[in-house]
Design an enzyme around this catalytic site. Structure first.
Site, PDB file in Angstrom:
ATOM      1  N   ARG A   1     -39.526 -85.116  30.984  1.00 24.77           N
ATOM      2  CA  ARG A   1     -40.254 -86.130  31.737  1.00 24.77           C
ATOM      3  C   ARG A   1     -41.373 -86.698  30.877  1.00 24.77           C
ATOM      4  O   ARG A   1     -41.907 -86.023  30.003  1.00 24.77           O
ATOM      5  CB  ARG A   1     -40.813 -85.555  33.040  1.00 24.77           C
ATOM      6  CG  ARG A   1     -39.732 -85.229  34.062  1.00 24.77           C
ATOM      7  CD  ARG A   1     -40.349 -84.762  35.366  1.00 24.77           C
ATOM      8  NE  ARG A   1     -41.169 -85.810  35.961  1.00 24.77           N
ATOM      9  CZ  ARG A   1     -40.710 -86.725  36.791  1.00 24.77           C
ATOM     10  NH1 ARG A   1     -39.440 -86.726  37.123  1.00 24.77           N
ATOM     11  NH2 ARG A   1     -41.515 -87.637  37.306  1.00 24.77           N
ATOM     12  N   PRO A   2     -41.761 -87.938  31.138  1.00 21.03           N
ATOM     13  CA  PRO A   2     -42.755 -88.597  30.280  1.00 21.03           C
ATOM     14  C   PRO A   2     -44.077 -87.859  30.173  1.00 21.03           C
ATOM     15  O   PRO A   2     -44.762 -87.995  29.173  1.00 21.03           O
ATOM     16  CB  PRO A   2     -42.929 -89.960  30.956  1.00 21.03           C
ATOM     17  CG  PRO A   2     -41.646 -90.213  31.660  1.00 21.03           C
ATOM     18  CD  PRO A   2     -41.187 -88.863  32.122  1.00 21.03           C
ATOM     19  N   ILE A   3     -44.476 -87.059  31.189  1.00 23.73           N
ATOM     20  CA  ILE A   3     -45.779 -86.399  31.108  1.00 23.73           C
ATOM     21  C   ILE A   3     -45.833 -85.447  29.920  1.00 23.73           C
ATOM     22  O   ILE A   3     -46.899 -85.220  29.343  1.00 23.73           O
ATOM     23  CB  ILE A   3     -46.120 -85.673  32.418  1.00 23.73           C
ATOM     24  CG1 ILE A   3     -47.605 -85.292  32.414  1.00 23.73           C
ATOM     25  CG2 ILE A   3     -45.233 -84.474  32.644  1.00 23.73           C
ATOM     26  CD1 ILE A   3     -48.102 -84.768  33.737  1.00 23.73           C
ATOM     27  N   ASP A   4     -44.696 -84.897  29.531  1.00 24.34           N
ATOM     28  CA  ASP A   4     -44.665 -84.032  28.353  1.00 24.34           C
ATOM     29  C   ASP A   4     -45.173 -84.764  27.112  1.00 24.34           C
ATOM     30  O   ASP A   4     -45.820 -84.166  26.249  1.00 24.34           O
ATOM     31  CB  ASP A   4     -43.237 -83.542  28.086  1.00 24.34           C
ATOM     32  CG  ASP A   4     -42.755 -82.561  29.135  1.00 24.34           C
ATOM     33  OD1 ASP A   4     -43.586 -82.076  29.919  1.00 24.34           O
ATOM     34  OD2 ASP A   4     -41.547 -82.275  29.166  1.00 24.34           O
TER      35      ASP A   4
ATOM     36  N   CYS B   1     -44.461 -83.670  40.121  1.00 25.44           N
ATOM     37  CA  CYS B   1     -44.126 -83.756  38.699  1.00 25.44           C
ATOM     38  C   CYS B   1     -43.421 -82.492  38.235  1.00 25.44           C
ATOM     39  O   CYS B   1     -43.957 -81.397  38.320  1.00 25.44           O
ATOM     40  CB  CYS B   1     -45.388 -83.968  37.868  1.00 25.44           C
ATOM     41  SG  CYS B   1     -45.017 -84.441  36.184  1.00 25.44           S
TER      42      CYS B   1
ATOM     43  N   ASN C   1     -49.984-103.580  35.090  1.00 27.25           N
ATOM     44  CA  ASN C   1     -49.624-102.563  34.106  1.00 27.25           C
ATOM     45  C   ASN C   1     -50.518-102.568  32.872  1.00 27.25           C
ATOM     46  O   ASN C   1     -50.529-101.598  32.117  1.00 27.25           O
ATOM     47  CB  ASN C   1     -48.161-102.732  33.696  1.00 27.25           C
ATOM     48  CG  ASN C   1     -47.210-102.328  34.805  1.00 27.25           C
ATOM     49  OD1 ASN C   1     -47.589-101.600  35.726  1.00 27.25           O
ATOM     50  ND2 ASN C   1     -45.975-102.793  34.736  1.00 27.25           N
TER      51      ASN C   1
ATOM     52  N   ILE D   1     -33.761 -96.626  30.921  1.00 26.76           N
ATOM     53  CA  ILE D   1     -35.081 -96.005  30.989  1.00 26.76           C
ATOM     54  C   ILE D   1     -35.133 -95.035  32.163  1.00 26.76           C
ATOM     55  O   ILE D   1     -35.483 -93.867  32.009  1.00 26.76           O
ATOM     56  CB  ILE D   1     -36.172 -97.081  31.100  1.00 26.76           C
ATOM     57  CG1 ILE D   1     -36.159 -97.961  29.842  1.00 26.76           C
ATOM     58  CG2 ILE D   1     -37.548 -96.430  31.283  1.00 26.76           C
ATOM     59  CD1 ILE D   1     -37.158 -99.084  29.856  1.00 26.76           C
TER      60      ILE D   1
END
Length: 424
Positions: free
Chosen positions: A122-125, A117, A23, A329
């Site tokens: 969502r985290p991509i935003d 996606c 990571n 999360i």
């Protein structure tokens, strides 16, 4: 296709070194795109499928690399393309990490949306919002994120994340490293892997303050330099190996770690009755005669990590009582429960909370991996199950664990990798 065949019932004992962190490796490798000259030399990079996939993406962009014995040498001086195609991005969501470096270096970037996606919360935003705060114009067209700068270079700015996101924080840091001026990021992720990325960018020439906190300030530079860098250890692999010893009634010593980065996990093991001792960069664990149930809630660092909740669930199937597992999360990260129950576990889901009833006698059977950490939980269960457990589709496991069966075998596990035909 590969499977792991496990004969359960063997106590694990011994000493083993922790691998380098996947990571932290991925954003660090992406950050090499920020330097237009020279050669990077990265130590303690794990030999994983995700690392190979990410190298393939950088090779497509024009990078050159050589990987041997945990050392990755990489040059991005010949990178000319700023377009990351779907064929490569679809294999791994972390491919979105190239967005910030490509945009910062070339003033434009085209990165395919990760497969499946969906937009919304969502985290991509958060990745896209961060780029816009640095002056980028973002459009989504024919499945691609198209990002351009309006003033030649990105401009330093204020990025306030509404929720903590490791990926978005990493992308924001990399983009800000080549931006003009100062960028401040609030509610930044404080995970050790982000801390490692901060040290990497600072060594390249972009000063950062607040490292290890949720407020980061980074001074952009017009150019950054290639460096030699030592990667941090993989705290999730370390936690998984500790759980393997605990679930089998064994004892283990892990070397090349940083116990300070695992406090929440080590505290949970201690509450379960395990004896945990630390000495410098080593962690030792001895399993008790009977494990005690421990409730955990997965939250951003320094709380219990979401990437350990599946493994903890497997461990709690052997505890003397009921434990509750909550993931704040990824609220529905419970794909491993049906397969654990197939092995004989008694786990219910109530209001996005897993209720683990222990102790249960597990019996070996065939189980199916659904994702990386779910795979690890099934391996742990197989280590304590009576008879033979076959964990299928272990390509999920290979994404994030470096030769896990070899490490477990060195600790005494009866485990081997075999080929199988999924459709036979």
């Amino acid at each position: 296709m590969d499977k792991l065949v496990i004969q359960g019932g063997t106590r694990l004992e011994g000493t083993i070194a922790a691998s380098g962190s996947k990571n932290s490796s991925l954003p660090i490798i992406a950050a090499t795109l920020l330097a237009g000259t020279g050669l990077f030399r990265l130590h303690r990079i794990p030999d994983l499928k995700d690392i190979a996939t990410f190298r393939s993406l950088l090779h497509h962009l024009g990078a050159e690399s050589h990987f041997e014995d945990g050392i990755l040498e990489i040059s991005t001086s010949k990178v000319k393309s700023a377009r990351a195609p779907y064929e490569l991005v679809k294999k791994m969501r972390a491919s979105i990490y190239v967005l910030g470096p490509l945009l910062a270096r070339f003033g434009h970037a085209e990165v395919s949306l990760p497969g499946g996606c969906a937009f919304g919360p969502r985290p991509i935003d958060l990745h896209l919002m961060a780029m816009e705060k640095l002056g980028a114009t973002i459009t989504i067209k024919t499945g691609f994120i198209e990002a351009t700068t309006n003033k030649g270079r990105l401009q330093g700015g204020q990025i306030d994340f509404p929720v903590s996101s490791v990926g978005a924080t990493g992308n924001a840091l990399m983009a800000a490293a080549l931006a003009e001026g100062t960028t401040t990021i609030t509610n930044a992720a404080a995970e050790p892997e982000i801390e490692a990325l901060c040290h990497f960018l600072a060594a390249m020439g972009s000063p950062i303050t607040g490292i290890g906190t949720t407020t980061l300030t980074i001074e952009g530079r017009p150019t950054l330099q290639p460096i030699e860098f030592n990667n941090v250890f993989d705290r999730i692999e370390a936690g998984t190996l500790l759980a393997a010893a605990a679930i089998t009634g064994g004892s283990i010593t892990l070397t090349d770690t940083d116990p300070e980065q695992m406090q929440s996990v080590l505290e949970a093991f201690t509450r379960s009755g395990c004896t945990v001792t630390t000495n410098g960069h080593s962690i030792s664990l001895k399993s008790p005669g009977a494990l005690q149930p421990v409730n955990i809630t997965a939250e951003p660092y320094p709380a219990f990590p979401t990437d350990m909740q599946a493994q903890w669930m497997a461990l709690m199937t052997q505890a003397e009582g009921t434990s509750l597992i909550t993931d704040r999360i990824y609220h529905e990260r419970f794909n491993h429960i049906p397969e654990l129950n197939r092995l004989g576990a008694h786990i219910d889901i109530t209001d996005n909370q897993a209720v683990v009833h222990g102790p249960q006698r597990l019996s070996g059977t065939k189980v199916m991996s659904t994702d990386l950490r779910a795979s690890a939980s099934l391996v742990l269960a197989g280590l304590v199950a009576e008879g033979t457990t076959e964990v299928l589709r272990v390509y999920h496991l290979d994404r994030g664990y470096e030769r896990i069966e070899e490490k477990l075998r060195r600790l005494g596990a009866r485990i081997e990798r075999q080929k199988y035909d999924e459709f036979s």
